[in-house]
Every structure is written in structure tokens, then in C-alpha cells.
Design a protein around this motif. Structure first.
Motif, short mmCIF file in Angstrom:
data_model
loop_
_atom_site.label_atom_id
_atom_site.label_comp_id
_atom_site.label_asym_id
_atom_site.label_seq_id
_atom_site.Cartn_x
_atom_site.Cartn_y
_atom_site.Cartn_z
N TYR A 174 -41.50 40.39 2.69
CA TYR A 174 -40.50 39.69 1.90
C TYR A 174 -39.39 40.60 1.38
CZ TYR A 174 -44.11 36.12 2.08
OH TYR A 174 -45.04 35.22 2.52
N MET A 175 -39.71 41.86 1.13
CA MET A 175 -38.68 42.78 0.66
C MET A 175 -37.61 42.98 1.72
SD MET A 175 -40.84 45.65 -1.47
CE MET A 175 -39.36 46.57 -1.84
N MET A 176 -38.05 43.20 2.98
CA MET A 176 -37.09 43.37 4.07
C MET A 176 -36.33 42.07 4.33
SD MET A 176 -35.73 45.50 6.10
CE MET A 176 -36.85 46.90 6.26
N ALA A 177 -37.04 40.95 4.24
CA ALA A 177 -36.39 39.65 4.44
C ALA A 177 -35.28 39.44 3.41
CB ALA A 177 -37.42 38.52 4.35
N ASN A 196 -33.45 29.77 2.19
CA ASN A 196 -34.42 30.73 2.69
C ASN A 196 -34.54 31.94 1.76
OD1 ASN A 196 -34.98 29.16 4.94
ND2 ASN A 196 -33.49 30.19 6.24
N LEU A 197 -33.41 32.37 1.22
CA LEU A 197 -33.43 33.48 0.26
C LEU A 197 -34.20 33.07 -0.99
CD1 LEU A 197 -32.60 36.25 -0.79
CD2 LEU A 197 -30.37 35.27 -1.45
N GLY A 198 -33.97 31.85 -1.45
CA GLY A 198 -34.70 31.35 -2.62
C GLY A 198 -36.20 31.34 -2.38
N LEU A 199 -36.61 30.89 -1.19
CA LEU A 199 -38.03 30.88 -0.84
C LEU A 199 -38.58 32.30 -0.79
CD1 LEU A 199 -40.59 29.45 0.18
CD2 LEU A 199 -39.64 29.58 2.49
N CYS A 200 -37.80 33.22 -0.23
CA CYS A 200 -38.21 34.62 -0.14
C CYS A 200 -38.45 35.20 -1.54
CB CYS A 200 -37.12 35.41 0.60
SG CYS A 200 -37.44 37.18 0.72
N LEU A 201 -37.57 34.91 -2.47
CA LEU A 201 -37.71 35.40 -3.84
C LEU A 201 -38.91 34.78 -4.54
CD1 LEU A 201 -33.92 35.30 -4.76
CD2 LEU A 201 -35.30 37.37 -4.55
N ARG A 203 -41.64 33.88 -3.05
CA ARG A 203 -42.83 34.53 -2.49
C ARG A 203 -43.08 35.88 -3.15
NH1 ARG A 203 -43.52 30.14 -1.34
NH2 ARG A 203 -43.76 29.16 0.70
N GLN A 204 -42.03 36.46 -3.76
CA GLN A 204 -42.19 37.72 -4.49
C GLN A 204 -42.40 37.49 -5.99
OE1 GLN A 204 -39.29 40.94 -3.12
NE2 GLN A 204 -38.35 39.16 -2.14
N ALA A 205 -42.58 36.22 -6.36
CA ALA A 205 -42.78 35.83 -7.76
C ALA A 205 -41.59 36.18 -8.63
CB ALA A 205 -44.06 36.45 -8.32
N ARG A 206 -40.40 36.24 -8.04
CA ARG A 206 -39.17 36.51 -8.80
C ARG A 206 -38.48 35.17 -9.04
NH1 ARG A 206 -36.45 40.84 -5.17
NH2 ARG A 206 -34.68 40.39 -6.54
N TYR A 207 -39.06 34.42 -9.95
CA TYR A 207 -38.67 33.03 -10.13
C TYR A 207 -37.29 32.86 -10.75
CZ TYR A 207 -43.60 32.42 -9.10
OH TYR A 207 -44.83 32.47 -8.49
N ASP A 208 -36.90 33.78 -11.65
CA ASP A 208 -35.58 33.65 -12.27
C ASP A 208 -34.48 33.87 -11.23
OD1 ASP A 208 -36.37 36.27 -11.97
OD2 ASP A 208 -35.45 36.97 -13.85
N GLU A 240 -41.20 23.13 -6.33
CA GLU A 240 -42.30 24.07 -6.10
C GLU A 240 -42.26 25.20 -7.12
OE1 GLU A 240 -43.84 27.32 -2.77
OE2 GLU A 240 -42.45 25.75 -2.14
N LEU A 241 -41.04 25.69 -7.38
CA LEU A 241 -40.88 26.76 -8.37
C LEU A 241 -41.39 26.30 -9.73
CD1 LEU A 241 -37.69 28.95 -8.76
CD2 LEU A 241 -38.86 28.05 -10.75
N LYS A 242 -41.05 25.08 -10.11
CA LYS A 242 -41.48 24.54 -11.40
C LYS A 242 -43.00 24.45 -11.48
CE LYS A 242 -40.87 20.49 -14.38
NZ LYS A 242 -40.22 19.17 -14.52
N SER A 243 -43.64 24.10 -10.36
CA SER A 243 -45.10 23.96 -10.36
C SER A 243 -45.80 25.31 -10.50
CB SER A 243 -45.56 23.28 -9.06
OG SER A 243 -45.39 24.15 -7.95
N ARG A 244 -45.10 26.40 -10.19
CA ARG A 244 -45.71 27.72 -10.26
C ARG A 244 -45.57 28.35 -11.65
NH1 ARG A 244 -46.37 30.53 -5.27
NH2 ARG A 244 -46.02 29.17 -3.48
N LEU A 245 -44.74 27.75 -12.50
CA LEU A 245 -44.48 28.34 -13.81
C LEU A 245 -45.09 27.51 -14.92
CD1 LEU A 245 -40.69 29.21 -13.54
CD2 LEU A 245 -42.57 30.82 -13.53
N PRO A 246 -45.52 28.16 -16.01
CA PRO A 246 -45.86 27.40 -17.22
C PRO A 246 -44.62 26.64 -17.67
CG PRO A 246 -46.56 29.69 -17.40
CD PRO A 246 -45.70 29.60 -16.17
N GLN A 247 -44.80 25.47 -18.26
CA GLN A 247 -43.67 24.62 -18.63
C GLN A 247 -42.70 25.34 -19.57
OE1 GLN A 247 -43.12 21.40 -17.29
NE2 GLN A 247 -41.10 21.99 -18.07
N ALA A 248 -43.27 26.15 -20.50
CA ALA A 248 -42.40 26.86 -21.44
C ALA A 248 -41.49 27.82 -20.72
CB ALA A 248 -43.26 27.62 -22.46
N GLN A 249 -42.03 28.52 -19.73
CA GLN A 249 -41.22 29.50 -18.99
C GLN A 249 -40.15 28.80 -18.19
OE1 GLN A 249 -43.56 32.28 -16.77
NE2 GLN A 249 -41.80 33.28 -15.85
#
Length: 294
Positions: A174-177, A196-201, A203-208, A240-249
């Protein structure tokens, strides 16, 4: 005699219309028969046999090899198509090599040959920065769904980088991608590659960072943002991003700071008993914020 001429003219117009409708070339050569079997008779197996005859007879070899490989791909005969291109591309013209490369990239992608795909994409990108692409011209004529259009070196570079980024995604590199996708967006940005870039980020848990990229699409800041398919995909990724984060975050990500959320909570409390009237979102936020505070 005049009537005979009219009949011939009418027949000629009908034949012209037939070739336009079915998009088949004129003549009776092996290649023409192959295209007829492919497009009119809808018999891909027969078309492949006739494409082979065309190649062996030297009849429009450039088109015959490319078209045969495409038909083989449709029949899931990707390995055979790859070997055919590798074995016979040397008898094709220099102008045909770029198209054959593109077919080969699709075949590698479908057959899961990621390493081969990456190597070919790198080679094509290398030829661009060495000034060898498009035979030294700034644009080339491409064809899609029977329509011709002009492609610039800039657009082609971005397209190849996008494909390379996706190949790295399949290898979970993912870093190279990310590096490749960001380069592609610098060259020629568009909403599809941004997804695709959003998905790549993600996958690296860089949600912001992912949210920022996806928000650019939904706010219409990128070329192609109005495309329904891209917008729908961006919305799905955001869900999908929302489902991976606590609601507060996620609330913080959306710009709902503590003061704003507390103000809403106070308003909810004023409307009625805490448990019976508060919205579910605030029931989720409070315990999570307490946990984070600890």
C-alpha cells in the motif's frame, strides 16, 4: 440499363449499411471472415480459428493478433492469449506494439500475473520519460467502443500510473501504491483514481487522509466528480470508512468538534429524559469519549 444501375447502386448502399451496422471490414479474406464470425455470427471459437489463419497468411496481422487475444480473453483463455502475443508480436508493425502491450496488461491483470503486469507497466512508463512513447508524437489516436479519440502523453502517463498503483494494491504494497497514485493525480487528476487512493489510505488505517481524498470527490473538486459511478464508489468507501471508526472519531472527522457535540447533547437533554429522548449517535459518543479521556 438505367434500372440496372439503380439496382446496383441500391445493393451497394445496402452492403455499405451492413458493414457500418456490424462494424465488419469489406472483402473475403481470412481476417474479414474472422471479424464476421466474431461480430455477426457471434461464434468466438470459429473467429479464433480464422484469426489464426489470417496471422499465418499475413493478412492484417496487427489487427488479427490483437483481436484474437481479446476474443481469447473473453473465453477465459488468457494463458493462450498471452503466449500468442509473446510469440507473434515480432511480426507485427512498430505502430501495433503499444496496443499489444495494453492487451497484454489486461491479460496479466485477469490471470493474476501481477509481477509481469508491474514489469510491463514500468517498461511503458520508462519509454514515456525517455521520449519513445507515441513514436515521438504528443498525442495518439485511441479507440474505445468503436469510437476514436485523441490521448495525450500526459493522460497516458496518468493512466499507466493508475494501473501500476492498482497492481501494487493487489500485492498489498500500500505504501508503494500510494506513492504511485499520488504521482498519477499530480500528472492528471481524476475522481476514479482518487477513489483508489482513498481505498489505499484506508488500507493503511489513515482514515483522516482517506476522508479528505473522498470528500474532494463528493464536493466536486476533481475532474470526473460528476460521474455517477465515481460518486457512488466514493460514497460506498465513505460508508466503509465510517464503519471502521468509533462514532466519536468519525464525528470529529466530519468537523463535529467537542463543543458542537456537547451543545447538541445539552439540547437533547432539555427536550426530555436522557435515556428516552437522546439520539442513538450521542449514546454511542459519550462512553467512547470517556474511554478516550482516560
Amino acid at each position: 440499363m438505367e434500372g440496372s444501375g439503380i439496382l446496383k447502386s441500391s445493393k451497394g448502399k445496402k452492403e455499405d449499411l451492413y458493414h457500418v451496422i456490424h462494424k465488419v471490414p469489406y472483402g473475403d479474406s481470412p481476417y474479414v471472415k474472422a471479424k464476421h464470425a466474431q461480430l455477426v455470427q457471434k461464434d468466438p471459437e470459429a473467429a479464433i480459428v480464422l484469426f489464426w489463419k489470417a496471422i499465418n497468411a499475413g493478412d492484417r496481422v496487427d489487427s488479427a493478433l490483437k483481436d484474437m487475444a481479446v476474443v481469447m480473453k473473453q473465453l477465459d483463455r488468457t494463458e493462450e492469449a498471452i503466449e500468442a502475443i509473446k510469440s507473434f508480436r515480432f511480426i507485427c508493425s512498430k505502430q501495433a506494439q503499444d496496443s499489444l502491450d495494453n492487451v497484454l496488461i489486461d491479460l496479466y491483470k485477469k490471470s493474476g500475473k501481477i509481477e509481469e503486469q508491474i514489469e510491463l507497466l514500468k517498461r511503458k512508463l520508462r519509454s514515456i520519460y525517455q521520449g519513445e512513447a507515441f513514436n515521438g508524437k504528443p498525442t495518439k489516436t485511441a479507440r474505445s467502443h468503436g469510437k476514436k479519440f485523441q490521448v495525450s502523453v500526459k493522460q497516458e502517463t496518468s493512466r499507466l500510473l493508475g494501473n501500476l498503483g492498482w497492481a501494487y494494491m493487489q500485492k498489498t504494497n500500500y505504501m508503494m501504491a500510494e506513492v504511485v497514485y499520488r504521482k498519477a493525480q499530480m500528472v492528471d487528476p481524476d475522481a476514479n483514481k482518487a477513489c483508489n487512493l482513498g481505498l489505499c489510505l484506508m488500507r493503511q488505517a489513515r482514515y483522516d487522509d482517506a476522508y479528505s481524498v473522498l470528500d474532494d470527490i463528493l464536493q466536486g473538486r476533481l475532474p470526473g466528480s460528476e460521474d455517477t459511478k465515481s460518486r457512488k464508489r466514493a460514497e460506498e468507501l465513505l460508508t466503509e470508512l465510517k464503519s471502521r471508526l468509533p462514532q466519536a472519531q468519525f464525528s470529529d472527522l466530519m468537523g463535529l468538534d467537542d463543543d458542537f457535540v456537547k451543545g447538541l447533547e445539552q439540547l437533547m437533554n432539555e427536550w426530555g429524559p436522557v435515556r428516552s429522548k437522546r439520539l442513538p449517535i450521542f449514546e454511542e459518543i459519550t462512553p467512547l469519549r470517556n474511554q478516550l479521556a482516560c
